[in-house]
Design an enzyme around this catalytic site. Sequence first.
Site, mmCIF file in Angstrom:
data_model
loop_
_atom_site.group_PDB
_atom_site.id
_atom_site.type_symbol
_atom_site.label_atom_id
_atom_site.label_comp_id
_atom_site.label_asym_id
_atom_site.label_seq_id
_atom_site.Cartn_x
_atom_site.Cartn_y
_atom_site.Cartn_z
ATOM 1 N N SER A 161 0.884 -1.092 -0.111
ATOM 2 C CA SER A 161 0.033 -0.111 0.049
ATOM 3 C C SER A 161 0.807 1.338 0.016
ATOM 4 O O SER A 161 0.846 1.848 0.957
ATOM 5 C CB SER A 161 -0.982 0.076 1.135
ATOM 6 N N ARG A 176 6.766 6.742 -4.664
ATOM 7 C CA ARG A 176 7.724 7.176 -3.621
ATOM 8 C C ARG A 176 7.060 6.486 -2.368
ATOM 9 O O ARG A 176 6.159 6.084 -2.287
ATOM 10 C CB ARG A 176 7.510 8.777 -3.556
ATOM 11 N N ASP A 214 -4.151 -1.322 -0.557
ATOM 12 C CA ASP A 214 -5.134 -1.681 0.428
ATOM 13 C C ASP A 214 -6.600 -1.080 0.155
ATOM 14 O O ASP A 214 -7.676 -1.667 0.248
ATOM 15 C CB ASP A 214 -4.732 -1.358 1.770
HETATM 16 C C1 GLC Z 1 -0.733 5.933 2.052
HETATM 17 C C2 GLC Z 1 -0.259 5.057 0.498
HETATM 18 C C3 GLC Z 1 -1.206 4.366 0.035
HETATM 19 C C4 GLC Z 1 -2.199 3.785 1.054
HETATM 20 C C5 GLC Z 1 -2.559 4.604 2.313
HETATM 21 C C6 GLC Z 1 -3.486 3.790 3.286
HETATM 22 O O1 GLC Z 1 -1.356 6.902 1.508
HETATM 23 O O2 GLC Z 1 0.357 5.750 -0.137
HETATM 24 O O3 GLC Z 1 -0.847 3.729 -1.044
HETATM 25 O O4 GLC Z 1 -3.538 3.323 0.339
HETATM 26 O O5 GLC Z 1 -1.390 5.064 2.765
HETATM 27 O O6 GLC Z 1 -2.609 2.816 3.564
#
Ligand code: GLC
Length: 497
Positions: A161, A176, A214
């Site tokens: 995620s 990133r 996620d």
């Molecule tokens: C951050 C990550 C994203 C994820 C979110 C919740 O924003 O960049 O990919 O979905 O956290 O976990």
Amino acid sequence: MYLTASRKPPSRKGSMHDVPNDLMKHIHELEEMFTIHTPKLLEIVSKFQEELVKGLSVAGGSIPMNPTWVIGYPTGDETGTYLALDMGGTNLRVCEVELPEEKGQYDIYQSKYRLPEEIKSGTGDQLFDYIAECVKQFLIANHECEDIKDLKELHLGFTFSYPCEQNAIDHGILQRWTKGFDIEGVEGHDVVPMFEAALERKGVPIKITALVNDTTGTLIASAYTDNTTRIGCIFGTGCNAAYMETIGCIPKLAHMNLDPNLEIAINCEWGAFDNEHFVLPRTPYDRHIDESSPRPGQQTFEKMVAGLYLGEIFRLALVDLYSNPDVKIFEKQDISALQLEYSLDSSFLAEIESDPWENLMETHALFEKKLKIDTTEPERKLIRRLAELIGTRAARLSACGVAAICKMKNIESCHVGADGSVFNKYPNFQERGAKALREIFGWGKTVRNDPIQIVPSEDGSGVGAALIAALTMKRIRKGIHAGVNVKRKNSLIPPIP
Ligand code: GLC
């Protein structure tokens, strides 16, 4: 005297009558700083909507709006056994998910492993070797086989995620790190071959069938059991959402000449909203968090609403009050523990907000135990108000993102499946978000049930990731190749024409 029945749990009255005037003045200043009134909510939603659209355009904007190659919702007919692996901000979870013949059902077995803090700033190999070792241990424990090399090939949905540009469903280039990770040599690279190499080093015979965010997992898992789901959200360590978009509305995919009516899940990565600082009412504490973070200038929205930052915003505000010669707070107390960066997490705020006592005695104990600070009752009232202000701001801003997607897609009613520690554990987060949605959409008292509701989701990184792996296999068998990787060794997969 008759007692009237109340549907709401009793709440603490929270009188401020004994708070001295000078402290009251500072409480009002904090209220001014953190409160987002309805007109500002509307302004934020409108900018948010504009930025979501920009993210889908060829030129792009600061919100990435990443196509995920999850095409369409599950039908409920998906079957099979899949592995799901979730690399979250603090834990690692390995699951085996069985999707039986019965529509919308599933069984799940799982093990959780702590992600050691030092790994978050180590090397890519250390990270992926650690994960591969956990998967290996899981397989050994669950399959009771002599040698895991003899296992029949298992397909894995890997919930990773972080913002990834997905050139195929099972590949993604990490744009990133977010959520405080700072591992060199991974940004700008495809994370799947790195993980596959680690699996090979450990002799683990599994195939990564899908790389899942996620939010996408949450969207798909919730839609599997509730067909009114249109958005999946995470309000946890990080904050983000995914929804289904029709290909015809994604100008940046026009060059691929895909069927314009196909629906594809978009991982918004909305944590990056307002990196340009157009509209969000940032406080000096938000600015400080950004400037001292490993990635300054990025994830502006996330840094105001996500669990990773709520405790730090609170801590910075208290340290600031303490250092202000005009404020009498924590006098003659040693505040060295409070001065430690990121020493408080959002569960600390959640505990303060849950204190049921009028004199906030649980908060007293909490400050004494965690920070070695002996607080007075008026100080605790300020502390409680500050926690409420930070928690309320996070919930109201989060609702702005949901409202922006609904407005952009003309969604008038739906369920939004939500997960994450803040959503599930932070007191009043859900009610505060719902109230903000009512203000944004102007649903008056005559509207009995809120048409758009943010509800607890199904297990996105478990069953969601497994479903996405199943959907991928189903697509491959049907010969639908959009988003399927050309170089896959699996003979089931014909090359993209
Ligand atoms: C951050 C990550 C994203 C994820 C979110 C919740 O924003 O960049 O990919 O979905 O956290 O976990």
